[in-house]
Design a protein around this motif. Structure first.
Motif, PDB file in Angstrom:
ATOM      1  N   GLN A 168      20.306  74.208 -11.280  1.00 61.13           N
ATOM      2  CA  GLN A 168      20.161  73.012 -10.456  1.00 61.13           C
ATOM      3  C   GLN A 168      19.150  73.236  -9.343  1.00 61.13           C
ATOM      4  O   GLN A 168      18.337  72.355  -9.040  1.00 61.13           O
ATOM      5  N   ASN A 169      19.179  74.423  -8.752  1.00 61.53           N
ATOM      6  CA  ASN A 169      18.238  74.765  -7.693  1.00 61.53           C
ATOM      7  C   ASN A 169      16.805  74.743  -8.225  1.00 61.53           C
ATOM      8  O   ASN A 169      15.898  74.199  -7.591  1.00 61.53           O
ATOM      9  N   ARG A 170      16.589  75.309  -9.401  1.00 64.17           N
ATOM     10  CA  ARG A 170      15.266  75.339 -10.023  1.00 64.17           C
ATOM     11  C   ARG A 170      14.799  73.920 -10.332  1.00 64.17           C
ATOM     12  O   ARG A 170      13.637  73.565 -10.109  1.00 64.17           O
ATOM     13  N   PHE A 171      15.701  73.079 -10.829  1.00 67.88           N
ATOM     14  CA  PHE A 171      15.394  71.675 -11.140  1.00 67.88           C
ATOM     15  C   PHE A 171      14.956  70.933  -9.881  1.00 67.88           C
ATOM     16  O   PHE A 171      13.950  70.221  -9.878  1.00 67.88           O
ATOM     17  N   LEU A 172      15.700  71.109  -8.780  1.00 65.04           N
ATOM     18  CA  LEU A 172      15.371  70.426  -7.526  1.00 65.04           C
ATOM     19  C   LEU A 172      14.070  70.939  -6.924  1.00 65.04           C
ATOM     20  O   LEU A 172      13.299  70.164  -6.358  1.00 65.04           O
ATOM     21  N   ARG A 173      13.808  72.231  -7.037  1.00 60.73           N
ATOM     22  CA  ARG A 173      12.534  72.776  -6.541  1.00 60.73           C
ATOM     23  C   ARG A 173      11.359  72.152  -7.279  1.00 60.73           C
ATOM     24  O   ARG A 173      10.313  71.871  -6.692  1.00 60.73           O
ATOM     25  N   GLY A 174      11.526  71.921  -8.573  1.00 59.88           N
ATOM     26  CA  GLY A 174      10.470  71.278  -9.361  1.00 59.88           C
ATOM     27  C   GLY A 174      10.196  69.860  -8.908  1.00 59.88           C
ATOM     28  O   GLY A 174       9.046  69.430  -8.819  1.00 59.88           O
ATOM     29  N   ILE A 175      11.257  69.121  -8.612  1.00 62.04           N
ATOM     30  CA  ILE A 175      11.092  67.746  -8.119  1.00 62.04           C
ATOM     31  C   ILE A 175      10.453  67.754  -6.729  1.00 62.04           C
ATOM     32  O   ILE A 175       9.604  66.927  -6.419  1.00 62.04           O
ATOM     33  N   ALA A 176      10.855  68.695  -5.890  1.00 52.26           N
ATOM     34  CA  ALA A 176      10.407  68.728  -4.495  1.00 52.26           C
ATOM     35  C   ALA A 176       8.963  69.182  -4.344  1.00 52.26           C
ATOM     36  O   ALA A 176       8.357  68.972  -3.290  1.00 52.26           O
ATOM     37  N   HIS A 177       8.407  69.778  -5.375  1.00 51.96           N
ATOM     38  CA  HIS A 177       7.064  70.349  -5.264  1.00 51.96           C
ATOM     39  C   HIS A 177       6.026  69.348  -4.741  1.00 51.96           C
ATOM     40  O   HIS A 177       5.211  69.681  -3.887  1.00 51.96           O
ATOM     41  N   ALA A 194      11.411  73.306   4.920  1.00 52.57           N
ATOM     42  CA  ALA A 194      12.686  73.478   4.220  1.00 52.57           C
ATOM     43  C   ALA A 194      12.925  72.266   3.331  1.00 52.57           C
ATOM     44  O   ALA A 194      12.602  71.139   3.708  1.00 52.57           O
ATOM     45  N   VAL A 195      13.492  72.513   2.162  1.00 57.40           N
ATOM     46  CA  VAL A 195      13.850  71.440   1.239  1.00 57.40           C
ATOM     47  C   VAL A 195      15.368  71.323   1.255  1.00 57.40           C
ATOM     48  O   VAL A 195      16.069  72.302   0.994  1.00 57.40           O
ATOM     49  N   LEU A 196      15.860  70.123   1.573  1.00 56.05           N
ATOM     50  CA  LEU A 196      17.303  69.863   1.646  1.00 56.05           C
ATOM     51  C   LEU A 196      17.696  68.840   0.594  1.00 56.05           C
ATOM     52  O   LEU A 196      16.947  67.890   0.323  1.00 56.05           O
ATOM     53  N   LYS A 230      25.868  58.785  -1.285  1.00 51.23           N
ATOM     54  CA  LYS A 230      27.240  58.307  -1.475  1.00 51.23           C
ATOM     55  C   LYS A 230      27.263  57.127  -2.446  1.00 51.23           C
ATOM     56  O   LYS A 230      28.187  56.974  -3.227  1.00 51.23           O
ATOM     57  N   GLU A 231      26.230  56.301  -2.368  1.00 54.43           N
ATOM     58  CA  GLU A 231      26.063  55.169  -3.279  1.00 54.43           C
ATOM     59  C   GLU A 231      24.656  55.239  -3.864  1.00 54.43           C
ATOM     60  O   GLU A 231      23.738  55.725  -3.221  1.00 54.43           O
ATOM     61  N   HIS A 232      24.484  54.744  -5.061  1.00 52.83           N
ATOM     62  CA  HIS A 232      23.169  54.633  -5.700  1.00 52.83           C
ATOM     63  C   HIS A 232      22.461  55.986  -5.823  1.00 52.83           C
ATOM     64  O   HIS A 232      21.367  56.176  -5.291  1.00 52.83           O
ATOM     65  N   ARG A 233      23.079  56.900  -6.534  1.00 53.58           N
ATOM     66  CA  ARG A 233      22.442  58.206  -6.748  1.00 53.58           C
ATOM     67  C   ARG A 233      21.187  58.050  -7.607  1.00 53.58           C
ATOM     68  O   ARG A 233      21.176  57.321  -8.590  1.00 53.58           O
ATOM     69  N   GLN A 234      20.133  58.751  -7.205  1.00 54.27           N
ATOM     70  CA  GLN A 234      18.864  58.665  -7.907  1.00 54.27           C
ATOM     71  C   GLN A 234      18.599  59.921  -8.718  1.00 54.27           C
ATOM     72  O   GLN A 234      17.946  59.865  -9.768  1.00 54.27           O
ATOM     73  N   ILE A 235      19.067  61.060  -8.252  1.00 56.88           N
ATOM     74  CA  ILE A 235      18.799  62.343  -8.912  1.00 56.88           C
ATOM     75  C   ILE A 235      20.041  62.767  -9.704  1.00 56.88           C
ATOM     76  O   ILE A 235      21.123  62.885  -9.135  1.00 56.88           O
ATOM     77  N   VAL A 236      19.858  62.997 -10.977  1.00 59.63           N
ATOM     78  CA  VAL A 236      20.937  63.484 -11.830  1.00 59.63           C
ATOM     79  C   VAL A 236      20.690  64.969 -12.080  1.00 59.63           C
ATOM     80  O   VAL A 236      19.700  65.347 -12.695  1.00 59.63           O
ATOM     81  N   LEU A 237      21.594  65.797 -11.565  1.00 63.94           N
ATOM     82  CA  LEU A 237      21.438  67.238 -11.704  1.00 63.94           C
ATOM     83  C   LEU A 237      21.838  67.702 -13.104  1.00 63.94           C
ATOM     84  O   LEU A 237      22.747  67.132 -13.705  1.00 63.94           O
TER      85      LEU A 237
END
Length: 101
Positions: A9-18, A84-86, A91-98
């Motif tokens: 999940q961390n690797r996936f999020l780092r890719g999106i955050a790039h 930093a990437v956070l 809580k509603e309307h999630r956009q990122i599916v891990l």
């Protein structure tokens, strides 16, 4: 409430955050209630954000980043230099599916 991410999940999020730009910048005043309110709002809207920390020395910068993650209930995905990437799911309307586990 702290979020625990798996390495996948961390690797996936780092890719999106790039390709993201820093949405917030914290300076000499440190973590204020107004900054935390803005951080909470931006995390709810975007889920994954970059924050630029203007502290000069590494220890101060690391302390500010840890304080931001704890105060906002978000997970620290990555820390490179002053940025930093956070991540915190909305809580509603999630956009990122891990990815699973």
């Amino acid at each position: 409430m702290s979020i625990v991410l798996t390495s996948a999940q961390n690797r996936f999020l780092r890719g999106i955050a790039h390709d993201l730009k820093a949405l917030l910048q914290i300076g000499g005043k440190g973590v204020t209630p107004a900054f935390l309110a803005e951080l909470d709002e931006v995390l709810e809207r975007h889920e994954l954000i970059k924050v630029k920390v203007g502290a000069e020395d590494r220890e101060t910068r690391d302390a500010l980043i840890d304080e931001l993650a704890k105060a906002s209930g978000s997970a620290l995905v990555q820390r490179i230099g002053h940025v930093a990437v956070l991540y915190r799911p909305a809580k509603e309307h999630r956009q990122i599916v891990l990815p699973r586990g």
